[in-house]
Design an enzyme around this catalytic site. Sequence first.
Site, PDB file in Angstrom:
ATOM      1  CG  ASN A 145      -1.934  -1.268   1.119  1.00  0.00           C
ATOM      2  OD1 ASN A 145      -1.519  -2.076   2.052  1.00  0.00           O
ATOM      3  ND2 ASN A 145      -2.694  -1.204   0.430  1.00  0.00           N
TER       4      ASN A 145
ATOM      5  CB  ILE B 240       0.359   6.300   2.049  1.00  0.00           C
ATOM      6  CG1 ILE B 240       1.773   6.846   2.989  1.00  0.00           C
ATOM      7  CG2 ILE B 240      -0.300   5.442   3.124  1.00  0.00           C
ATOM      8  CD1 ILE B 240       1.865   7.457   4.052  1.00  0.00           C
ATOM      9  CB  CYS B 241      -2.972   3.250  -1.186  1.00  0.00           C
ATOM     10  SG  CYS B 241      -4.498   2.947  -1.548  1.00  0.00           S
ATOM     11  CG  LEU B 242      -4.403   4.828   5.551  1.00  0.00           C
ATOM     12  CD1 LEU B 242      -4.821   3.305   5.774  1.00  0.00           C
ATOM     13  CD2 LEU B 242      -3.558   5.235   6.606  1.00  0.00           C
TER      14      LEU B 242
ATOM     15  CD  GLN C 297      -0.110   4.553  -3.981  1.00  0.00           C
ATOM     16  OE1 GLN C 297      -1.412   4.819  -3.336  1.00  0.00           O
ATOM     17  NE2 GLN C 297       0.207   5.352  -4.955  1.00  0.00           N
TER      18      GLN C 297
END
Lengths: 183, 199
Positions: B83, B91-93, B126
């Site tokens: 991610n 960051i993929c959050l 990500q």
Amino acid sequence: MAETSEAQASASAPGGDGSEDDKRDERMLECNICLDTARDAVVSMCGHLFCWPCLHQWLETRPSRQVCPVCKAAISRDKVIPLYGRGNTKQEDPRNKVPPRPAGQRSEPESAGGFPGFGFGEGFHMSFGIGAFPFGVFTSTFNFGDPRPSPAPRGTAQYDEEQFLSKIFLWVAILFVLWLIFA
Amino acid sequence: MANIAAKRIKREFKEVMKSEEVADGTLKLELVNNSWTELKGQIAGPSETPYEGGKFILEIKVPETYPFNPPKIRFLTRIWHPNVSSVTGAICLDILKDQWAAALTLRTVLLSIQALLSAAEPNDPQDAVVAKQYRENIELFHLTAQHWTNVYAGGPNVILDFVQKVQMLTDMGVDENQARVALSTFDWELERATEQLFS
Ligand SMILES: [Zn+2]
Ligand SMILES: [Zn+2]
């Protein structure tokens, strides 16, 4: 009893700039968005406290997804309860106040045009425009910086008429001020 | 900077400084400038993960519209995680995007990022390359992540085989980071990595 005295101590030093640390009791009444003591407080159905202006801005930021900023329960303007403390004698619903939004909503012509009177040859125009009625503003805002073409040229009948009208307004303004002083 | 944003960040900064996470070394936070618009965070790699023992530095940019919009956060320390982009640190959050809520704070966000290191979500990646390795060869993923933690974040586990392979490529004149990315991408197969680097 320790709690009570502590609460009083913190109440006597109302928060704001956060210069005093460790006001644990007061944190109970902090807005969940600005983290300051809630003003125009409202509480959501899920029990979370906010300033109305803060919550309003949150709801405006994502109109398609109106959720509680704390627990993400559904939330809406109509489903919050205003809180009225003892000092709040008027009990005015904070939602009816205009939330502080970007300037422009309630701006007055005077502030919008800066100092429009400057650059006008005749002094009384300026005092007239600012003091009595923002007459000059409307003409000046549209040709700001230009050599003021809007009033009729000197010598024409229209010019004389404008001068005459201006003087009348000036006298009305003076009389109004005198009336304010002596009435 | 908008008044509410600066005011809130100041408060949050104080709160983080007094938190137990700072006391026990899990989190760190420092200012980058005096206008409270940029900060640097640090999270400790969670135990029982390949990131254990590493310290990961994060860039935190506070938008004018904070807290109504989320802070912009990315990893400055390179990390191998489904991610997080292995190249940019993005960051993929969800809470940093559409699931942001105004009551979240720098402390809760940093703790969420730390939690992400313990619980990757390879189905919402990500970095597609890392996610693929995570799904198809979890052991190799763990070793790769451990190696990256060792090299970039000061983690304790030296993966000798990987170190040697990177060394081989750098001896051939390849940039070290590029060599590591290529090898990690091709499951540490030297031939394929070399082929890609010299094609
Ligand atoms: Zn508030
Ligand atoms: Zn709630």
